[in-house]
Design a protein around this motif. Structure first.
Motif, short mmCIF file in Angstrom:
data_model
loop_
_atom_site.label_atom_id
_atom_site.label_comp_id
_atom_site.label_asym_id
_atom_site.label_seq_id
_atom_site.Cartn_x
_atom_site.Cartn_y
_atom_site.Cartn_z
N HIS A 193 10.95 -4.43 5.94
CA HIS A 193 9.74 -3.59 5.97
C HIS A 193 8.79 -4.37 6.87
O HIS A 193 8.30 -5.43 6.48
CB HIS A 193 9.18 -3.42 4.56
N HIS A 252 13.27 4.73 -3.92
CA HIS A 252 12.79 3.83 -4.98
C HIS A 252 12.65 4.66 -6.25
O HIS A 252 11.55 5.10 -6.59
CB HIS A 252 11.43 3.24 -4.63
N MET A 296 0.96 5.89 1.53
CA MET A 296 2.24 5.19 1.54
C MET A 296 2.21 4.24 2.72
O MET A 296 1.38 4.38 3.62
CB MET A 296 3.43 6.16 1.63
O1 URP Z 1 4.61 3.09 0.34
C1 URP Z 1 5.77 2.79 0.15
N1 URP Z 1 6.58 2.82 1.17
N2 URP Z 1 6.18 2.47 -1.09
C2 URP Z 1 7.42 1.97 -1.49
C3 URP Z 1 7.62 0.51 -1.14
C4 URP Z 1 7.93 0.34 0.32
O2 URP Z 1 7.15 -0.27 1.03
O3 URP Z 1 8.96 0.77 0.79
#
Ligand code: URP
Ligand code: ZN
Ligand code: ZN
Length: 481
Positions: A183, A61, A288
């Motif tokens: 996800h 991202h 995260m």
């Molecule tokens: O915590 C994350 N993974 N951030 C980026 C967006 C996602 O969920 O992939």
């Protein structure tokens, strides 16, 4: 423009052999010993080293607008960090805001990515639904090289896709010959647990994993797999972090379903003790989703890779600085979710996977490059060392070592989740598009050198009679063993 990589051992997902590789105009033109090449050819000495397909990170991202801020690594700094770590291509995500046109968002991301130094492509997220979304999915597949759509089952009140959207979108993917990805976390449960924890006065980063326990991921993984099974759709689960999800994927695959799983370098080596760090900033830097898991889950992920239940490795590179993480000082649910890793992924996997004896060098190639190319219909253009393939290669020094650190990383953020880890096995030179892009610490590629690559659709997952046709599933990937 020609380049000769001389004296190395070529390692692909299925073979290792001594050969030189001659690249012309961005493609591999010849492979063999004693190749006859023009005198003005640039030579890279790969003596005593391995030459492998450049890494492909299927989950990044760059410059993502998310949770009220924007990820610090943009397409230039993020892909440069990738090249420094041996990764030559990324698949990033276009994430339209709810009600935003998919095509408008896609062009926005294409504009941001023009400064990439390495090749890039996009999954497109389905964050809402109506007939225009269905139409634009078709346009993206037919005319813009998109063959995968992403569904966030988490992030309620933002980009979450509810079950009705999953059903519509997975069905549309099947018509188009695209692969749905998810996800997998139950966004309703995450929201409920976040409110409960905050009401109890538990506001720090230690609450992050408490609000997203493994069962929350397991429920969503099983639900997504069941929806895909009912419809007859293939499905790819991103950032699988929990043992329960690995088990769900294994069960589905054993029952003939086309299910694919990705895991992150971070989830393979870190556990949830990082959230109990007394230093708020260090704990928040690890926030995260899904979170790092209790001890034991890491072993399940390694076994998933070894046994072929999980096929790909990624980073979910989504880099936020301390000053951005501070938005959640008084409320953990407001800490921007994301960690970095694109520069470290390959070395961490070599150190913890190959050096420890869990993976062979060929399996390493499969899980860092080739399987992603196969699942997302890029093989053998990428993920392969063949005449005619893109000349995206990494010269890998299995004896070279370094200690991973924020002090030496290229990423723009002020933290490294792998801080202090010494890895033996590092890139000495990364070749992208037939040119030396990075060598011994020096970045040679420039902003704009990266190219957008199309990922063609699969034949429609339906046959002419409107019945599911397994022959049209993504190419069978290499089992790790
Ligand atoms: O915590 C994350 N993974 N951030 C980026 C967006 C996602 O969920 O992939
Ligand atoms: Zn995610
Ligand atoms: Zn992500």
């Amino acid at each position: 423009m020609s380049l000769l990589i001389k004296g190395g051992t070529v390692v692909t997902h299925d073979q290792s052999y001594r050969a030189d590789i001659y690249c012309v105009d961005g493609r591999i033109a010849a492979i063999g010993e004693n190749l006859d090449v023009p005198a003005n050819t640039e030579v890279v000495d790969a003596g005593g080293q391995l030459v492998m397909p450049g890494g492909i990170d299927p989950h990044t991202h760059m410059q993502l607008p998310f949770m009220g801020t924007v990820a610090k690594d943009d397409f230039e700094s993020g892909t440069a960090a990738g090249l420094a770590g041996g990764t030559t291509s990324i698949i990033d995500f276009v994430i339209p805001a709810p009600q935003q046109s998919l095509l408008e968002a896609y062009h926005q991301w294409r504009g941001w990515a023009e400064k990439s130094v390495a090749d890039y492509s996009f999954h497109v997220a389905i964050t809402w639904w109506d007939d225009s979304v269905r139409e634009e999915m078709g346009e993206l597949v037919r005319s813009h090289g998109v063959n995968s759509f992403k569904h966030f089952m988490a992030y309620k009140n933002a980009i979450m896709a509810t079950d009705d959207i999953l059903v519509e979108s997975f069905s549309r993917c099947m018509e188009l010959g695209a692969i749905p990805t998810v996800h997998a976390e139950n966004g309703e449960l995450v929201f409920h647990l976040q409110q409960q924890l905050l009401a109890q006065g538990i506001t720090g980063p230690e609450a992050h994993p408490m609000s997203r326990p493994p069962v929350v991921e397991a429920e969503a993984s099983n639900r997504a797999i069941s929806i895909a099974n009912t419809l007859g759709a293939p499905i790819y689960l991103v950032h699988v972090s929990a043992k329960e999800s690995v088990d769900a994927i294994r069960y589905a695959r054993d029952n003939g379903q086309h299910v694919y799983g990705e895991c992150l370098a971070g989830h393979l080596v870190l556990d949830d003790s990082v959230y109990r760090d007394p230093d708020w900033g260090r704990a928040a830097a690890h926030v995260m989703s899904p979170p790092f898991r209790p001890k034991g889950h890491q072993e399940a992920l390694w076994k998933g890779l070894q046994g072929g239940t999980l096929q790909t490795t990624a980073t979910d590179h989504c880099a936020f600085c301390a000053e951005q993480k501070a938005a959640g000082r008084d409320d953990f649910s407001k800490i921007p979710n994301g960690t970095a890793g694109i520069e470290e992924r390959m070395s961490v996997l070599w150190e913890k996977g190959v050096n420890s004896g869990k993976l062979t060098p060929n399996e390493f190639v499969a899980i860092t490059s080739t399987n992603t190319a196969k699942i997302f219909n890029l093989f053998p253009r990428k993920g392969a060392i063949q005449v005619g393939a893109d000349a995206d290669l990494v010269v890998w020094d299995p004896q070279g070592s370094k200690t991973l650190s924020v002090e030496t990383q290229r990423s723009r953020i002020d933290f490294n989740i792998f801080e202090g880890m010494t890895v033996k096995g590092i890139p000495s030179c990364t070749v992208a598009n037939g040119k030396v892009a990075w060598q011994q610490g020096e970045l040679r590629a420039q902003a704009g050198d990266g190219r957008y690559y199309d990922r063609p659709a699969y034949p429609s997952y339906y046959d002419a009679l409107g019945k599911r046709n397994a022959r049209n599933a993504p190419t069978a990937v290499v089992r790790a063993k």
